[in-house]
Design an enzyme around this catalytic site. Structure first.
Site, PDB file in Angstrom:
ATOM      1  N   GLY A 189      -5.151   7.234 -16.242  1.00 49.49           N
ATOM      2  CA  GLY A 189      -5.326   5.806 -16.522  1.00 49.49           C
ATOM      3  C   GLY A 189      -5.815   5.131 -15.257  1.00 49.49           C
ATOM      4  O   GLY A 189      -6.371   5.787 -14.365  1.00 49.49           O
ATOM      5  N   LYS A 249       9.287  -8.577 -16.320  1.00 50.06           N
ATOM      6  CA  LYS A 249       8.438  -7.627 -17.049  1.00 50.06           C
ATOM      7  C   LYS A 249       8.320  -8.087 -18.483  1.00 50.06           C
ATOM      8  O   LYS A 249       9.219  -8.761 -18.992  1.00 50.06           O
ATOM      9  CB  LYS A 249       9.075  -6.225 -17.021  1.00 50.06           C
ATOM     10  CG  LYS A 249       8.076  -5.112 -17.250  1.00 50.06           C
ATOM     11  CD  LYS A 249       7.356  -4.787 -15.963  1.00 50.06           C
ATOM     12  CE  LYS A 249       6.362  -3.678 -16.088  1.00 50.06           C
ATOM     13  NZ  LYS A 249       5.889  -3.266 -14.751  1.00 50.06           N
ATOM     14  N   ALA A 284      -4.242   3.894 -12.557  1.00 48.76           N
ATOM     15  CA  ALA A 284      -3.691   4.404 -11.295  1.00 48.76           C
ATOM     16  C   ALA A 284      -4.170   5.827 -11.008  1.00 48.76           C
ATOM     17  O   ALA A 284      -4.603   6.142  -9.893  1.00 48.76           O
ATOM     18  CB  ALA A 284      -2.168   4.344 -11.331  1.00 48.76           C
ATOM     19  N   GLY A 285      -4.109   6.702 -12.016  1.00 49.71           N
ATOM     20  CA  GLY A 285      -4.478   8.102 -11.827  1.00 49.71           C
ATOM     21  C   GLY A 285      -5.947   8.278 -11.452  1.00 49.71           C
ATOM     22  O   GLY A 285      -6.284   9.056 -10.548  1.00 49.71           O
ATOM     23  N   GLY A 322      -1.824  11.887 -15.118  1.00 49.16           N
ATOM     24  CA  GLY A 322      -2.277  10.580 -15.610  1.00 49.16           C
ATOM     25  C   GLY A 322      -3.715  10.321 -15.234  1.00 49.16           C
ATOM     26  O   GLY A 322      -4.124  10.556 -14.097  1.00 49.16           O
TER      27      GLY A 322
HETATM   28  N1  GLU Z   1       2.293  -3.762 -13.372  1.00 52.14           N
HETATM   29  C1  GLU Z   1       2.245  -3.601 -11.945  1.00 52.14           C
HETATM   30  C2  GLU Z   1       3.561  -3.049 -11.440  1.00 52.14           C
HETATM   31  O1  GLU Z   1       4.352  -2.499 -12.157  1.00 52.14           O
HETATM   32  C3  GLU Z   1       1.832  -4.868 -11.242  1.00 52.14           C
HETATM   33  C4  GLU Z   1       2.720  -6.029 -11.479  1.00 52.14           C
HETATM   34  C5  GLU Z   1       2.169  -7.339 -10.961  1.00 52.14           C
HETATM   35  O2  GLU Z   1       1.116  -7.336 -10.382  1.00 52.14           O
HETATM   36  O3  GLU Z   1       2.842  -8.336 -11.185  1.00 52.14           O
HETATM   37  O4  GLU Z   1       3.807  -3.084 -10.263  1.00 52.14           O
END
Ligand code: GLU
Length: 423
Positions: free
Chosen positions: A220, A106, A222-223, A218
Protein backbone atom coordinates in the site's frame (compact mmCIF):
# COMPACT_ATOMS: atom_id res chain seq x y z
CA UNK A 1 -3.26 -13.75 7.60
CA UNK A 2 -3.43 -11.69 10.77
CA UNK A 3 -4.38 -13.40 14.01
CA UNK A 4 -7.73 -12.24 15.42
CA UNK A 5 -6.84 -10.51 18.66
CA UNK A 6 -8.42 -7.55 20.37
CA UNK A 7 -6.07 -4.63 19.64
CA UNK A 8 -7.58 -2.47 22.37
CA UNK A 9 -6.77 -5.11 25.01
CA UNK A 10 -3.21 -5.11 23.66
CA UNK A 11 -3.00 -1.33 23.81
CA UNK A 12 -4.20 -1.44 27.43
CA UNK A 13 -1.74 -4.22 28.24
CA UNK A 14 1.14 -2.21 26.83
CA UNK A 15 0.06 0.85 28.82
CA UNK A 16 -0.27 -1.24 32.02
CA UNK A 17 3.24 -2.58 31.57
CA UNK A 18 4.67 0.91 31.03
CA UNK A 19 2.67 2.29 33.98
CA UNK A 20 4.12 -0.40 36.23
CA UNK A 21 7.72 0.22 35.12
CA UNK A 22 7.51 3.99 35.40
CA UNK A 23 5.41 4.03 38.55
CA UNK A 24 2.61 6.05 36.92
CA UNK A 25 0.13 7.73 39.25
CA UNK A 26 -2.96 5.48 39.64
CA UNK A 27 -5.49 8.12 38.66
CA UNK A 28 -3.47 9.16 35.62
CA UNK A 29 -3.31 5.49 34.67
CA UNK A 30 -7.07 5.08 35.06
CA UNK A 31 -7.72 8.12 32.83
CA UNK A 32 -5.30 6.83 30.20
CA UNK A 33 -6.80 3.30 30.10
CA UNK A 34 -9.96 4.50 28.34
CA UNK A 35 -10.74 6.98 25.57
CA UNK A 36 -12.06 10.42 26.44
CA UNK A 37 -14.77 10.40 23.77
CA UNK A 38 -16.29 7.72 21.53
CA UNK A 39 -18.72 8.65 18.80
CA UNK A 40 -20.71 5.98 16.92
CA UNK A 41 -22.57 7.05 13.80
CA UNK A 42 -25.02 5.63 11.28
CA UNK A 43 -24.52 6.85 7.74
CA UNK A 44 -27.19 6.40 5.06
CA UNK A 45 -25.53 6.38 1.62
CA UNK A 46 -27.14 6.47 -1.82
CA UNK A 47 -25.79 3.58 -3.88
CA UNK A 48 -25.51 3.31 -7.66
CA UNK A 49 -28.63 1.12 -8.00
CA UNK A 50 -30.77 3.75 -6.29
CA UNK A 51 -30.92 1.93 -2.95
CA UNK A 52 -29.75 3.40 0.35
CA UNK A 53 -27.21 1.44 2.36
CA UNK A 54 -26.54 2.23 6.01
CA UNK A 55 -22.90 2.19 7.14
CA UNK A 56 -21.57 2.24 10.70
CA UNK A 57 -18.74 4.59 11.58
CA UNK A 58 -16.71 5.66 14.58
CA UNK A 59 -14.60 8.58 15.73
CA UNK A 60 -12.66 8.34 18.96
CA UNK A 61 -10.63 10.99 20.76
CA UNK A 62 -8.43 9.09 23.16
CA UNK A 63 -6.83 12.03 24.93
CA UNK A 64 -6.55 15.75 24.24
CA UNK A 65 -4.48 17.03 27.16
CA UNK A 66 -1.60 18.01 24.85
CA UNK A 67 -3.74 19.40 22.02
CA UNK A 68 -6.63 18.58 19.66
CA UNK A 69 -7.31 14.96 18.74
CA UNK A 70 -5.31 13.77 15.73
CA UNK A 71 -5.44 10.64 13.66
CA UNK A 72 -6.55 8.96 10.48
CA UNK A 73 -9.81 7.52 9.20
CA UNK A 74 -9.89 3.89 8.05
CA UNK A 75 -12.40 2.46 5.58
CA UNK A 76 -12.19 -1.24 6.38
CA UNK A 77 -14.59 -4.19 6.16
CA UNK A 78 -13.39 -5.46 9.53
CA UNK A 79 -13.41 -2.09 11.30
CA UNK A 80 -14.59 -2.17 14.91
CA UNK A 81 -14.89 0.25 17.79
CA UNK A 82 -12.16 -1.63 19.66
CA UNK A 83 -9.72 -1.31 16.76
CA UNK A 84 -10.44 2.40 16.49
CA UNK A 85 -9.96 2.80 20.27
CA UNK A 86 -6.59 1.03 20.12
CA UNK A 87 -5.44 3.07 17.16
CA UNK A 88 -6.57 6.27 18.90
CA UNK A 89 -4.52 5.30 21.95
CA UNK A 90 -1.47 4.66 19.76
CA UNK A 91 -1.98 8.06 18.09
CA UNK A 92 -1.86 9.67 21.53
CA UNK A 93 1.49 8.07 22.24
CA UNK A 94 2.72 8.78 18.71
CA UNK A 95 2.00 12.52 18.89
CA UNK A 96 3.41 12.75 22.39
CA UNK A 97 6.61 10.90 21.51
CA UNK A 98 7.08 13.20 18.49
CA UNK A 99 6.44 16.08 20.92
CA UNK A 100 3.94 17.75 18.57
CA UNK A 101 0.98 19.64 20.08
CA UNK A 102 -1.75 17.06 19.48
CA UNK A 103 -3.61 14.46 21.48
CA UNK A 104 -4.71 11.25 19.79
CA UNK A 105 -7.78 10.22 17.84
CA UNK A 106 -8.91 7.80 15.16
CA UNK A 107 -11.89 7.16 12.96
CA UNK A 108 -13.23 4.29 10.94
CA UNK A 109 -16.14 3.13 8.83
CA UNK A 110 -17.12 -0.51 8.28
CA UNK A 111 -17.15 -0.79 4.49
CA UNK A 112 -15.54 -2.60 1.61
CA UNK A 113 -14.30 0.10 -0.76
CA UNK A 114 -13.20 -2.54 -3.27
CA UNK A 115 -16.84 -3.26 -4.05
CA UNK A 116 -17.88 0.43 -4.22
CA UNK A 117 -17.54 2.86 -7.10
CA UNK A 118 -16.08 6.38 -6.79
CA UNK A 119 -19.49 8.07 -6.38
CA UNK A 120 -20.46 5.69 -3.58
CA UNK A 121 -17.14 6.28 -1.83
CA UNK A 122 -17.63 10.04 -2.22
CA UNK A 123 -21.18 9.84 -0.81
CA UNK A 124 -19.92 7.78 2.12
CA UNK A 125 -17.03 10.19 2.80
CA UNK A 126 -19.37 13.18 2.79
CA UNK A 127 -21.92 11.35 4.93
CA UNK A 128 -19.29 10.40 7.49
CA UNK A 129 -18.11 14.00 7.83
CA UNK A 130 -21.70 15.26 8.20
CA UNK A 131 -22.19 12.68 10.94
CA UNK A 132 -19.10 13.62 12.95
CA UNK A 133 -19.10 17.32 12.10
CA UNK A 134 -19.70 18.57 15.66
CA UNK A 135 -16.76 16.59 16.96
CA UNK A 136 -14.06 17.75 14.55
CA UNK A 137 -12.31 21.07 13.83
CA UNK A 138 -8.74 22.44 13.64
CA UNK A 139 -8.83 23.03 17.41
CA UNK A 140 -10.98 20.00 18.32
CA UNK A 141 -9.95 16.87 16.42
CA UNK A 142 -8.15 16.70 13.08
CA UNK A 143 -8.62 13.60 10.87
CA UNK A 144 -6.29 12.34 8.13
CA UNK A 145 -5.95 9.38 5.75
CA UNK A 146 -5.23 5.82 6.85
CA UNK A 147 -5.99 2.33 5.54
CA UNK A 148 -8.08 2.57 2.31
CA UNK A 149 -8.51 6.35 2.51
CA UNK A 150 -6.46 8.84 0.49
CA UNK A 151 -6.01 12.53 -0.44
CA UNK A 152 -9.07 12.47 -2.76
CA UNK A 153 -11.23 11.26 0.10
CA UNK A 154 -9.76 13.99 2.34
CA UNK A 155 -10.65 16.54 -0.37
CA UNK A 156 -14.32 15.43 -0.43
CA UNK A 157 -14.42 15.52 3.36
CA UNK A 158 -12.89 19.00 3.48
CA UNK A 159 -15.35 20.24 0.88
CA UNK A 160 -18.31 18.84 2.81
CA UNK A 161 -17.06 20.37 6.07
CA UNK A 162 -16.48 23.81 4.51
CA UNK A 163 -19.94 23.70 2.89
CA UNK A 164 -21.45 23.09 6.33
CA UNK A 165 -19.50 25.72 8.28
CA UNK A 166 -19.63 28.22 5.43
CA UNK A 167 -15.98 29.22 5.38
CA UNK A 168 -12.53 28.08 4.32
CA UNK A 169 -11.03 25.75 6.97
CA UNK A 170 -8.15 23.69 5.52
CA UNK A 171 -6.75 22.89 8.99
CA UNK A 172 -9.72 20.65 9.80
CA UNK A 173 -8.20 17.68 8.00
CA UNK A 174 -4.70 16.73 6.83
CA UNK A 175 -3.32 14.53 4.08
CA UNK A 176 -5.19 16.67 1.53
CA UNK A 177 -4.10 17.19 -2.07
CA UNK A 178 -1.51 19.98 -2.29
CA UNK A 179 -3.98 22.12 -4.30
CA UNK A 180 -6.33 22.22 -1.27
CA UNK A 181 -3.73 23.08 1.35
CA UNK A 182 -1.95 19.74 1.60
CA UNK A 183 1.73 19.72 2.48
CA UNK A 184 4.54 18.93 0.10
CA UNK A 185 6.03 15.58 1.08
CA UNK A 186 2.95 14.35 2.98
CA UNK A 187 2.16 11.38 0.75
CA UNK A 188 5.43 9.52 1.28
CA UNK A 189 6.10 10.94 4.74
CA UNK A 190 5.27 7.75 6.69
CA UNK A 191 7.81 5.75 4.70
CA UNK A 192 10.32 8.60 4.71
CA UNK A 193 10.13 8.91 8.51
CA UNK A 194 10.54 5.13 8.77
CA UNK A 195 13.68 5.32 6.68
CA UNK A 196 15.20 8.00 8.93
CA UNK A 197 14.54 5.66 11.86
CA UNK A 198 16.07 2.77 9.90
CA UNK A 199 19.16 4.90 9.26
CA UNK A 200 19.58 5.66 12.98
CA UNK A 201 18.87 2.07 14.03
CA UNK A 202 21.34 0.73 11.46
CA UNK A 203 24.01 3.07 12.88
CA UNK A 204 23.28 1.70 16.33
CA UNK A 205 23.54 -1.93 15.17
CA UNK A 206 26.54 -1.11 12.96
CA UNK A 207 24.61 -2.43 9.99
CA UNK A 208 25.77 -1.28 6.57
CA UNK A 209 22.51 -0.47 4.77
CA UNK A 210 24.13 -1.02 1.39
CA UNK A 211 24.67 -4.65 2.34
CA UNK A 212 21.30 -5.05 4.00
CA UNK A 213 18.57 -7.40 2.81
CA UNK A 214 15.03 -6.23 3.50
CA UNK A 215 11.62 -7.95 3.38
CA UNK A 216 8.49 -5.81 3.31
CA UNK A 217 4.93 -6.88 4.10
CA UNK A 218 2.42 -4.65 2.32
CA UNK A 219 2.27 -2.89 -1.01
CA UNK A 220 0.00 0.00 0.00
CA UNK A 221 1.11 3.59 0.48
CA UNK A 222 3.66 2.86 3.22
CA UNK A 223 5.00 -0.38 1.70
CA UNK A 224 5.44 1.01 -1.81
CA UNK A 225 7.27 4.13 -0.69
CA UNK A 226 9.32 2.11 1.80
CA UNK A 227 10.40 -0.11 -1.07
CA UNK A 228 11.51 2.82 -3.22
CA UNK A 229 13.18 4.81 -0.45
CA UNK A 230 15.00 1.78 1.00
CA UNK A 231 16.31 0.91 -2.43
CA UNK A 232 17.00 4.29 -3.98
CA UNK A 233 17.97 6.37 -0.96
CA UNK A 234 19.51 3.86 1.42
CA UNK A 235 20.87 1.54 -1.29
CA UNK A 236 19.48 -1.52 0.49
CA UNK A 237 18.44 -4.71 -1.29
CA UNK A 238 14.71 -5.36 -1.02
CA UNK A 239 14.43 -9.11 -1.62
CA UNK A 240 10.82 -9.84 -0.67
CA UNK A 241 7.46 -8.14 -0.67
CA UNK A 242 3.89 -9.34 -0.15
CA UNK A 243 0.36 -7.97 -0.31
CA UNK A 244 -2.85 -9.50 1.04
CA UNK A 245 -2.73 -12.24 -1.65
CA UNK A 246 0.87 -13.31 -0.97
CA UNK A 247 4.09 -12.19 -2.56
CA UNK A 248 7.47 -12.77 -4.05
CA UNK A 249 11.03 -13.48 -2.90
CA UNK A 250 14.13 -13.00 -5.01
CA UNK A 251 17.51 -13.16 -3.24
CA UNK A 252 19.04 -10.91 -5.90
CA UNK A 253 16.48 -8.18 -5.29
CA UNK A 254 13.20 -6.99 -6.78
CA UNK A 255 12.42 -4.45 -9.43
CA UNK A 256 9.80 -1.79 -8.61
CA UNK A 257 8.51 -1.45 -12.16
CA UNK A 258 7.91 -5.18 -12.45
CA UNK A 259 6.14 -5.25 -9.08
CA UNK A 260 3.81 -2.51 -10.27
CA UNK A 261 3.16 -4.35 -13.51
CA UNK A 262 2.24 -7.52 -11.62
CA UNK A 263 -0.04 -5.55 -9.29
CA UNK A 264 -1.81 -3.75 -12.13
CA UNK A 265 -2.19 -6.85 -14.26
CA UNK A 266 -3.24 -9.41 -11.68
CA UNK A 267 -4.05 -7.39 -8.57
CA UNK A 268 -1.15 -8.89 -6.62
CA UNK A 269 2.64 -8.61 -6.45
CA UNK A 270 2.75 -12.43 -6.17
CA UNK A 271 2.48 -12.60 -9.98
CA UNK A 272 5.87 -10.86 -10.29
CA UNK A 273 7.93 -12.26 -13.11
CA UNK A 274 11.71 -12.23 -12.81
CA UNK A 275 14.68 -14.59 -12.89
CA UNK A 276 15.15 -16.43 -9.61
CA UNK A 277 11.90 -15.06 -8.17
CA UNK A 278 9.69 -17.41 -6.22
CA UNK A 279 6.22 -17.04 -4.77
CA UNK A 280 5.88 -16.81 -0.99
CA UNK A 281 2.99 -16.57 1.43
CA UNK A 282 2.65 -13.83 4.00
CA UNK A 283 3.63 -16.34 6.67
CA UNK A 284 6.84 -17.30 4.85
CA UNK A 285 7.94 -13.66 4.66
CA UNK A 286 8.66 -13.63 8.38
CA UNK A 287 11.24 -16.43 8.44
CA UNK A 288 13.24 -15.38 5.40
CA UNK A 289 16.98 -15.00 5.67
CA UNK A 290 17.01 -11.18 5.71
CA UNK A 291 18.45 -8.46 7.96
CA UNK A 292 15.37 -6.28 8.34
CA UNK A 293 11.66 -7.07 8.19
CA UNK A 294 9.28 -4.17 7.60
CA UNK A 295 5.63 -4.99 8.38
CA UNK A 296 3.86 -2.19 6.51
CA UNK A 297 0.28 -3.44 6.27
CA UNK A 298 -1.95 -4.34 9.20
CA UNK A 299 -1.96 -5.22 12.90
CA UNK A 300 -1.13 -8.55 14.61
CA UNK A 301 1.03 -10.22 11.99
CA UNK A 302 3.99 -11.15 14.20
CA UNK A 303 2.52 -13.21 17.02
CA UNK A 304 3.68 -15.84 19.53
CA UNK A 305 3.19 -18.37 16.71
CA UNK A 306 5.87 -16.98 14.41
CA UNK A 307 8.07 -14.70 16.55
CA UNK A 308 10.41 -17.64 17.18
CA UNK A 309 11.01 -18.06 13.47
CA UNK A 310 12.12 -14.51 12.74
CA UNK A 311 15.72 -14.57 11.54
CA UNK A 312 16.17 -10.85 10.90
CA UNK A 313 18.20 -8.63 13.21
CA UNK A 314 15.60 -5.91 13.16
CA UNK A 315 11.84 -5.49 12.78
CA UNK A 316 10.83 -2.01 11.65
CA UNK A 317 7.14 -1.57 12.43
CA UNK A 318 5.81 0.70 9.70
CA UNK A 319 2.22 -0.55 10.17
CA UNK A 320 0.20 0.19 13.30
CA UNK A 321 0.30 -2.65 15.84
CA UNK A 322 1.91 -5.41 13.70
CA UNK A 323 3.61 -7.13 16.68
CA UNK A 324 1.51 -8.55 19.53
CA UNK A 325 2.72 -7.97 23.12
CA UNK A 326 3.69 -11.67 23.47
CA UNK A 327 5.66 -11.59 20.22
CA UNK A 328 7.24 -8.36 21.37
CA UNK A 329 8.57 -10.12 24.47
CA UNK A 330 9.84 -13.07 22.42
CA UNK A 331 11.69 -10.80 19.98
CA UNK A 332 13.19 -8.83 22.87
CA UNK A 333 14.40 -11.98 24.63
CA UNK A 334 15.90 -13.23 21.38
CA UNK A 335 17.87 -9.99 21.02
CA UNK A 336 16.04 -8.88 17.86
CA UNK A 337 15.68 -5.12 17.72
CA UNK A 338 11.96 -4.39 17.36
CA UNK A 339 11.49 -0.73 16.47
CA UNK A 340 8.04 0.28 17.77
CA UNK A 341 5.27 1.46 15.46
CA UNK A 342 4.54 4.76 17.08
CA UNK A 343 8.14 5.81 16.57
CA UNK A 344 8.73 4.22 13.14
CA UNK A 345 5.51 5.37 11.44
CA UNK A 346 5.23 8.78 13.09
CA UNK A 347 6.46 10.49 9.90
CA UNK A 348 2.88 10.61 8.62
CA UNK A 349 1.48 12.52 11.54
CA UNK A 350 4.58 14.71 11.89
CA UNK A 351 4.07 15.97 8.34
CA UNK A 352 0.33 16.23 9.09
CA UNK A 353 1.35 18.57 11.88
CA UNK A 354 3.40 20.60 9.37
CA UNK A 355 0.37 20.65 7.09
CA UNK A 356 -1.87 21.96 9.91
CA UNK A 357 0.70 24.66 10.77
CA UNK A 358 0.96 25.69 7.09
CA UNK A 359 -2.86 25.78 6.76
CA UNK A 360 -3.21 28.00 9.82
CA UNK A 361 -0.43 30.30 8.58
CA UNK A 362 -1.47 30.20 4.92
CA UNK A 363 2.21 29.94 4.09
CA UNK A 364 3.55 26.80 2.42
CA UNK A 365 6.99 25.17 2.60
CA UNK A 366 9.14 23.35 0.06
CA UNK A 367 9.46 19.57 0.02
CA UNK A 368 13.09 19.72 1.10
CA UNK A 369 12.15 21.93 4.09
CA UNK A 370 9.48 19.40 5.06
CA UNK A 371 11.90 16.46 4.88
CA UNK A 372 14.58 18.33 6.81
CA UNK A 373 12.18 19.23 9.61
CA UNK A 374 10.78 15.67 9.61
CA UNK A 375 14.29 14.27 9.96
CA UNK A 376 15.02 16.59 12.90
CA UNK A 377 11.84 15.64 14.79
CA UNK A 378 11.93 11.87 14.19
CA UNK A 379 15.66 11.62 14.97
CA UNK A 380 14.98 13.50 18.22
CA UNK A 381 12.25 10.95 19.05
CA UNK A 382 14.65 8.09 18.27
CA UNK A 383 17.22 9.61 20.64
CA UNK A 384 14.58 10.17 23.36
CA UNK A 385 13.65 6.48 23.19
CA UNK A 386 17.19 5.11 23.38
CA UNK A 387 18.27 7.65 26.01
CA UNK A 388 15.39 6.47 28.19
CA UNK A 389 16.28 2.83 27.57
CA UNK A 390 19.89 3.60 28.59
CA UNK A 391 18.75 5.41 31.74
CA UNK A 392 16.77 2.35 32.82
CA UNK A 393 19.69 0.09 31.95
CA UNK A 394 21.91 2.18 34.21
CA UNK A 395 19.38 1.43 36.97
CA UNK A 396 19.70 -2.29 36.13
CA UNK A 397 16.31 -2.48 34.46
CA UNK A 398 16.23 -3.94 30.97
CA UNK A 399 13.36 -2.48 28.96
CA UNK A 400 12.43 -2.84 25.28
CA UNK A 401 12.47 0.13 22.89
CA UNK A 402 8.65 -0.03 22.89
CA UNK A 403 8.52 0.32 26.67
CA UNK A 404 11.04 3.17 26.53
CA UNK A 405 8.87 4.89 23.89
CA UNK A 406 5.80 4.37 26.08
CA UNK A 407 7.55 5.85 29.09
CA UNK A 408 8.55 8.99 27.17
CA UNK A 409 5.09 9.40 25.63
CA UNK A 410 2.96 8.55 28.65
CA UNK A 411 4.95 10.75 31.01
CA UNK A 412 4.47 13.77 28.70
CA UNK A 413 0.69 13.18 28.54
CA UNK A 414 0.55 12.63 32.30
CA UNK A 415 2.47 15.87 32.92
CA UNK A 416 0.01 17.79 30.71
CA UNK A 417 -2.98 16.24 32.52
CA UNK A 418 -1.43 17.09 35.86
CA UNK A 419 -0.84 20.72 34.79
CA UNK A 420 -4.50 20.90 33.76
CA UNK A 421 -5.52 19.63 37.17
CA UNK A 422 -7.14 16.43 35.83
CA UNK A 423 -5.59 14.51 38.68
N1 GLU B 1 -2.88 7.55 9.70
C1 GLU B 1 -1.55 7.99 10.02
C2 GLU B 1 -1.09 7.35 11.31
O1 GLU B 1 -1.61 6.37 11.77
C3 GLU B 1 -1.44 9.50 10.04
C4 GLU B 1 -2.33 10.18 11.01
C5 GLU B 1 -2.37 11.68 10.86
O2 GLU B 1 -1.68 12.20 10.02
O3 GLU B 1 -3.13 12.28 11.60
O4 GLU B 1 -0.12 7.78 11.87
Amino acid sequence: MAEELNPFKEAQEQLDEAAEIMGLDRTAHAILREPKRQVIVNIPVKMRDGSVKVFNGFRVVYNDARGPGKGGIRFHPKESLDTVKALAAWMTWKCSLANIPFGGGKGGVICDTKSMNATEIENLSRGYIRAIRKFIGPKIDVPAPDVYTNPQIMAWMLDEYEEMVGHDEPGVITGKPVELGGSAGRYDSTAMGGMYVLREAAKMLKLDLKKTKIAIQGFGNAGQFAFQIAKDMAGANVVAITDSEGGVYSPKGLDYKKLNEAKTKSGSVSEYEGKGAQKITNEELFDLDVDVIIPAAIENVITKKNADKVRARMVLELANGPVTPEADRILFERGILDMPDFLVNSGGVIVSYFEWVQDIDGYYWSESDVYKKLDTIITRSFNDVFKTQAEYKARKKKISPRMAAYIVAVSRVATAMKARGWY
